[in-house]
Design a protein around this motif. Structure first.
Motif, PDB file in Angstrom:
ATOM      1  N   GLU A 126       0.979  -1.362  -0.082  1.00  9.38           N
ATOM      2  CA  GLU A 126       0.043   0.090   0.074  1.00  9.38           C
ATOM      3  C   GLU A 126       0.750   1.149   0.000  1.00  9.38           C
ATOM      4  O   GLU A 126       2.031   1.409   0.562  1.00  9.38           O
ATOM      5  N   PRO A 127       0.341   2.419  -0.379  1.00  8.52           N
ATOM      6  CA  PRO A 127       1.298   3.543  -0.688  1.00  8.52           C
ATOM      7  C   PRO A 127       1.146   4.111   0.908  1.00  8.52           C
ATOM      8  O   PRO A 127       0.394   3.910   1.698  1.00  8.52           O
ATOM      9  N   PHE A 128       2.428   4.507   1.290  1.00  8.62           N
ATOM     10  CA  PHE A 128       2.665   4.943   2.493  1.00  8.62           C
ATOM     11  C   PHE A 128       2.158   6.142   2.913  1.00  8.62           C
ATOM     12  O   PHE A 128       2.880   7.192   2.336  1.00  8.62           O
ATOM     13  N   GLU A 129       1.378   6.348   3.582  1.00  6.78           N
ATOM     14  CA  GLU A 129       0.636   7.880   3.985  1.00  6.78           C
ATOM     15  C   GLU A 129       0.452   7.943   5.551  1.00  6.78           C
ATOM     16  O   GLU A 129      -0.377   7.142   6.137  1.00  6.78           O
ATOM     17  N   PRO A 130       1.378   8.743   6.106  1.00  5.62           N
ATOM     18  CA  PRO A 130       1.175   8.533   7.757  1.00  5.62           C
ATOM     19  C   PRO A 130      -0.125   9.327   8.083  1.00  5.62           C
ATOM     20  O   PRO A 130      -0.617  10.107   7.379  1.00  5.62           O
ATOM     21  N   ILE A 131      -0.427   8.750   9.270  1.00  2.00           N
ATOM     22  CA  ILE A 131      -1.748   9.417   9.873  1.00  2.00           C
ATOM     23  C   ILE A 131      -1.815  10.925  10.027  1.00  2.00           C
ATOM     24  O   ILE A 131      -2.508  11.680   9.797  1.00  2.00           O
ATOM     25  N   THR A 132      -0.613  11.497  10.458  1.00  2.00           N
ATOM     26  CA  THR A 132      -0.463  12.949  10.430  1.00  2.00           C
ATOM     27  C   THR A 132       0.842  13.338   9.627  1.00  2.00           C
ATOM     28  O   THR A 132       1.828  12.662   9.731  1.00  2.00           O
ATOM     29  N   PRO A 133       0.506  14.052   8.489  1.00  2.00           N
ATOM     30  CA  PRO A 133       1.643  14.369   7.634  1.00  2.00           C
ATOM     31  C   PRO A 133       2.939  14.763   8.259  1.00  2.00           C
ATOM     32  O   PRO A 133       2.830  15.652   8.961  1.00  2.00           O
ATOM     33  N   GLY A 134       3.755  14.273   7.743  1.00  2.53           N
ATOM     34  CA  GLY A 134       5.116  14.512   8.121  1.00  2.53           C
ATOM     35  C   GLY A 134       5.771  13.689   9.169  1.00  2.53           C
ATOM     36  O   GLY A 134       6.973  13.900   9.428  1.00  2.53           O
ATOM     37  N   LYS A 135       4.849  12.985  10.031  1.00  3.43           N
ATOM     38  CA  LYS A 135       5.255  12.496  11.128  1.00  3.43           C
ATOM     39  C   LYS A 135       4.896  10.875  11.112  1.00  3.43           C
ATOM     40  O   LYS A 135       3.847  10.599  10.633  1.00  3.43           O
ATOM     41  N   VAL A 136       5.789   9.932  11.684  1.00  7.03           N
ATOM     42  CA  VAL A 136       5.708   8.827  11.618  1.00  7.03           C
ATOM     43  C   VAL A 136       5.757   8.147  12.981  1.00  7.03           C
ATOM     44  O   VAL A 136       6.953   8.406  13.645  1.00  7.03           O
ATOM     45  N   GLY A 137       5.038   7.239  13.212  1.00  2.00           N
ATOM     46  CA  GLY A 137       4.950   6.643  14.798  1.00  2.00           C
ATOM     47  C   GLY A 137       5.311   5.002  14.465  1.00  2.00           C
ATOM     48  O   GLY A 137       4.414   4.564  13.785  1.00  2.00           O
ATOM     49  N   ILE A 138       6.506   4.647  14.877  1.00  2.00           N
ATOM     50  CA  ILE A 138       6.807   3.197  14.634  1.00  2.00           C
ATOM     51  C   ILE A 138       6.821   2.314  16.043  1.00  2.00           C
ATOM     52  O   ILE A 138       7.733   2.931  16.984  1.00  2.00           O
ATOM     53  N   TYR A 139       6.294   1.377  16.230  1.00  2.00           N
ATOM     54  CA  TYR A 139       6.635   0.584  17.270  1.00  2.00           C
ATOM     55  C   TYR A 139       6.951  -0.979  16.979  1.00  2.00           C
ATOM     56  O   TYR A 139       6.352  -1.591  16.146  1.00  2.00           O
ATOM     57  N   LEU A 140       8.117  -1.417  17.637  1.00  2.00           N
ATOM     58  CA  LEU A 140       8.821  -2.513  17.226  1.00  2.00           C
ATOM     59  C   LEU A 140       8.794  -3.388  18.544  1.00  2.00           C
ATOM     60  O   LEU A 140       9.304  -2.991  19.490  1.00  2.00           O
ATOM     61  N   CYS A 141       8.177  -4.600  18.423  1.00  2.00           N
ATOM     62  CA  CYS A 141       8.351  -5.383  19.433  1.00  2.00           C
ATOM     63  C   CYS A 141       9.864  -5.840  19.936  1.00  2.00           C
ATOM     64  O   CYS A 141      10.192  -6.467  18.919  1.00  2.00           O
ATOM     65  N   GLY A 142      10.107  -5.473  21.154  1.00  2.00           N
ATOM     66  CA  GLY A 142      11.600  -5.788  21.324  1.00  2.00           C
ATOM     67  C   GLY A 142      11.620  -7.044  22.278  1.00  2.00           C
ATOM     68  O   GLY A 142      10.783  -7.729  22.116  1.00  2.00           O
ATOM     69  N   PRO A 143      13.100  -7.189  22.749  1.00  4.83           N
ATOM     70  CA  PRO A 143      13.276  -8.627  23.492  1.00  4.83           C
ATOM     71  C   PRO A 143      12.487  -8.697  24.856  1.00  4.83           C
ATOM     72  O   PRO A 143      12.318  -7.816  25.472  1.00  4.83           O
ATOM     73  N   THR A 144      12.399  -9.886  25.022  1.00  2.00           N
ATOM     74  CA  THR A 144      12.395 -10.309  26.670  1.00  2.00           C
ATOM     75  C   THR A 144      13.803 -10.679  27.234  1.00  2.00           C
ATOM     76  O   THR A 144      14.428 -11.400  26.739  1.00  2.00           O
ATOM     77  N   VAL A 145      14.100  -9.774  28.113  1.00  2.00           N
ATOM     78  CA  VAL A 145      15.544  -9.696  28.485  1.00  2.00           C
ATOM     79  C   VAL A 145      15.851 -10.637  29.659  1.00  2.00           C
ATOM     80  O   VAL A 145      15.940 -10.226  30.663  1.00  2.00           O
ATOM     81  N   TYR A 146      15.813 -12.025  29.208  1.00  2.00           N
ATOM     82  CA  TYR A 146      16.232 -13.169  30.178  1.00  2.00           C
ATOM     83  C   TYR A 146      17.549 -13.770  29.862  1.00  2.00           C
ATOM     84  O   TYR A 146      18.209 -14.562  30.736  1.00  2.00           O
ATOM     85  N   LYS A 147      17.942 -13.664  28.586  1.00  2.00           N
ATOM     86  CA  LYS A 147      19.228 -14.394  28.333  1.00  2.00           C
ATOM     87  C   LYS A 147      19.891 -13.293  27.246  1.00  2.00           C
ATOM     88  O   LYS A 147      19.304 -12.633  26.696  1.00  2.00           O
ATOM     89  N   GLU A 148      21.194 -13.694  26.918  1.00  2.00           N
ATOM     90  CA  GLU A 148      21.797 -13.067  25.880  1.00  2.00           C
ATOM     91  C   GLU A 148      21.338 -13.013  24.694  1.00  2.00           C
ATOM     92  O   GLU A 148      20.729 -14.410  24.333  1.00  2.00           O
ATOM     93  N   ALA A 149      21.305 -12.222  23.803  1.00  2.00           N
ATOM     94  CA  ALA A 149      20.755 -12.010  22.464  1.00  2.00           C
ATOM     95  C   ALA A 149      21.498 -12.922  21.691  1.00  2.00           C
ATOM     96  O   ALA A 149      22.614 -13.185  21.864  1.00  2.00           O
ATOM     97  N   HIS A 150      20.774 -13.477  20.495  1.00  4.11           N
ATOM     98  CA  HIS A 150      21.371 -14.137  19.453  1.00  4.11           C
ATOM     99  C   HIS A 150      21.149 -13.202  18.097  1.00  4.11           C
ATOM    100  O   HIS A 150      20.448 -12.458  18.292  1.00  4.11           O
ATOM    101  N   ILE A 151      21.734 -13.651  17.073  1.00  4.99           N
ATOM    102  CA  ILE A 151      21.816 -12.818  15.894  1.00  4.99           C
ATOM    103  C   ILE A 151      20.175 -12.722  15.268  1.00  4.99           C
ATOM    104  O   ILE A 151      19.953 -11.600  14.830  1.00  4.99           O
ATOM    105  N   GLY A 152      19.426 -13.720  15.531  1.00  5.16           N
ATOM    106  CA  GLY A 152      18.214 -13.595  15.128  1.00  5.16           C
ATOM    107  C   GLY A 152      17.210 -12.336  15.652  1.00  5.16           C
ATOM    108  O   GLY A 152      16.368 -11.618  15.075  1.00  5.16           O
TER     109      GLY A 152
END
Length: 520
Positions: free
Chosen positions: A14-40
């Motif tokens: 789909e064409p990218f059109e932000p909800i508010t022109p000029g501004k973009v909000g991005i949420y990325l699900c991060g890690p559960t920090v219980y062990k050291e990270a791997h490359i994935g």
RNA sequence: GGCGCCGUGCCCAAGUGGUUUAAGGGAGCGGAUUGCAAAUCCGUUAUUCAUCGGUUCGAAUCCGAUCGGCGCCUCCA
């Protein structure tokens, strides 16, 4: 041409059109920090770091949130196992995670909220769902009532009754098996927070709904995560947020492909995996990249290969594809990257300036794409413009970093060829106008690679600080000895010097204006 | 079983209706350059996109079937 994004919700670009022109909000699900990270764990951050750079380049003001899950059953398990508090486990692993991100060149994150620091927001969110009758309390636990959500399953295309939900002790408390926990009552000795339902902790999904609302609003532009999170995690986030707010949680849902670990000797590949009758250790390790699969610590991999190589390796392939991680594949990436590093040395020989200063400071690199002066369309610059346009078209099309990389190689080839043909390395033979054109072409290379977060600063040499100078002196000595031998046509000796240096990891290159060397 | 994704040259990989008789990287081969190399440049390696049908003036790209691989349905990014 505008940016298009593949939206998992609609299964189309789909064409990218932000909800508010000029501004973009991005949420990325991060890690559960219980062990050291791997490359994935780095795939999402690297691609979204690149996406943010590209959106910024296109003039958007981007707010990128990556959450840290620091309360969870696995964290509790680790804290017991190690005899330290859950908070200590979380702090340690969060620091590890952040150090890894920086090593990978991921430095665009706006904020990293932690679940435990958002308890008030989380509890309020659950109360809101109970008020609206989408959730119910059951002896200290609170569950989301999936049956009440008519739209449940729209992201992953599943119906509520297919879902198992958590089993175990929780099952008896639930109205239906597919209901999932918003709040879990604490057992003795578990970390707990006060709530209207007694002591307990949040369920897995609710923190993302609560924190995204706090930092990005009830509706925001892009929600991302690994493909494996689509169900149930993202489905449940949608259920919570959309039932609570009565509007779409995110406009675009983006899911990156997962990393697999490949067996030794094969470069990689999407499809086949050799299956022996015997259930060997190697075979067990070849498959999904996960903590149990023995993927190897990211820390070790970073120390061995360096962040830039791994980043380049990930960006070579489209973010929605499965990537097979193997030493052979990484070696191939290293060879490809070397073409750029070799060129940067060449640039330095020609201009006596570091490539890394070629276009001013880094902030200037991420400027708006419209700011280009294309008035000069002489030979080289016309080619450069062609590759730049192609590069941007690839990135516009769902952030096709793999395609964009190929344009970087085209551009590199063009610059090398120009330097060859116009004798740029021989100061007596070259013209100033050619040199100027060349430098402007290099600025474009630097600008475009900066979008991918590549070649921003010199890769740390394996030789540490002061010894670098010593090494150079040493090699220069050998180079002089070899030059004498060559003068005397004693090629046996000169070759021996070069071969032995090569064996030691020092490559010599004879040029018109003298011999140079590099590691590798 | 349910829900999805994928199958492009020796390997990796972009392209998803005509400007592609298919980018880019690796590997191989030939050439320029070099004392020989390294680096760089040039040429070369798929009339073909798993297979078989269909739609279309036209398909790697759309539809169907078949074969093969992968993921999720278990608090894995």
């Amino acid at each position: 041409m505008s940016i298009r994004i593949y939206n998992t919700l609609t299964k189309s670009k789909e064409p990218f059109e932000p909800i508010t022109p000029g501004k973009v909000g991005i949420y990325l699900c991060g890690p559960t920090v219980y062990k050291e990270a791997h490359i994935g764990h780095m795939v999402g951050p690297v691609i979204f770091d690149t996406i943010k750079r590209y959106l910024t380049y296109n003039g958007f003001d981007v707010n990128w949130v990556v959450n840290i899950t620091d309360v969870d059953d696995k964290l509790i398990g680790q804290s017991r196992e190690r005899g330290i508090t859950m908070s200590q486990v979380a702090t340690e692993m969060t620091m590890d995670y952040c150090a890894n991100l920086l090593a990978m060149g991921v430095d665009q994150i706006t904020s990293m909220p932690r679940a435990t620091e958002n308890m008030v927001e989380i509890i309020q969110f659950i109360e809101g769902l109970i008020e609206k009758d989408y959730a119910y309390e059951s002896s200290g636990d609170v569950f989301f009532d999936v049956q009440k959500d008519r739209q449940y399953g729209k992201l992953s295309n599943r119906s509520a009754d297919e879902q198992q939900g958590e089993g175990g002790g929780a099952a008896a408390k639930k109205r239906s098996a597919s209901d999932f926990a918003l709040w879990k009552s604490a057992k003795a000795g578990e970390p707990a927070w006060d709530s209207p339902w007694g002591q307990g902790r949040p369920g897995w999904h609710i923190e993302c709904s609560a924190m995204s609302r706090r930092l990005l609003g009830e509706s925001f532009d892009i929600h991302g995560g690994g493909l494996d999170l689509m169900f149930p995690h993202h489905e449940n986030e949608i259920a919570q947020s959309e039932c609570c707010h009565g509007k779409p949680m995110a406009k675009y849902w983006m899911h990156n492909g997962l990393l697999r670990s490949g067996e030794a000797g094969k470069v990689g590949g999407r499809g086949e995996r050799e299956s022996d009758a015997t259930d060997s250790v190697e075979q067990a390790a070849s498959g999904k990249m996960s903590r149990s699969a023995g993927a190897g610590g990211l820390r070790d991999q970073l120390a061995k290969h360096g962040g830039e190589k791994i980043r380049f390796f990930l960006l070579k392939t489209h973010y929605r594809s499965t990537v097979v991680y193997s030493e052979a594949a990484l070696d191939e990436a290293a060879i490809a990257l070397d073409k750029f590093y070799v060129f940067f040395d060449r640039y330095e020989r020609i201009t006596s300036r570091s490539y890394y200063l070629a276009a001013g400071d880094d902030r200037k690199l991420v400027r708006r794409r419209e700011e280009h002066d294309d008035s000069d369309t002489s030979g080289l610059l016309a080619e450069v413009k062609g590759y730049r346009d192609a590069y941007l078209a690839k990135m516009d099309d769902d952030f096709n970093s793999g395609g964009a990389v190929s344009e970087l190689f085209n551009l590199l080839g063009s610059l090398n060829k120009f330097a060859d043909q116009q004798n740029l390395e021989e100061s007596a033979k070259r013209s100033q106008s050619d040199l100027d054109q060349f430098c402007r072409g290099v600025e474009v290379l630097r600008e475009l690679s900066a979008i991918l977060g590549l070649f921003l600063k010199p890769v740390a040499s394996s030789a540490a600080g002061g010894s670098e100078e010593t090494l150079d002196k040493l090699v220069q000595t050998f180079i002089r000895m070899r030059a004498d031998a060559r003068q005397n046509k004693d090629f046996a000796l000169s070759d021996r010097i070069r071969d032995e240096l090569t064996a030691a990891g020092v490559t010599l290159e004879d040029r018109k204006e003298g011999t140079t060397w590099r590691l590798g």
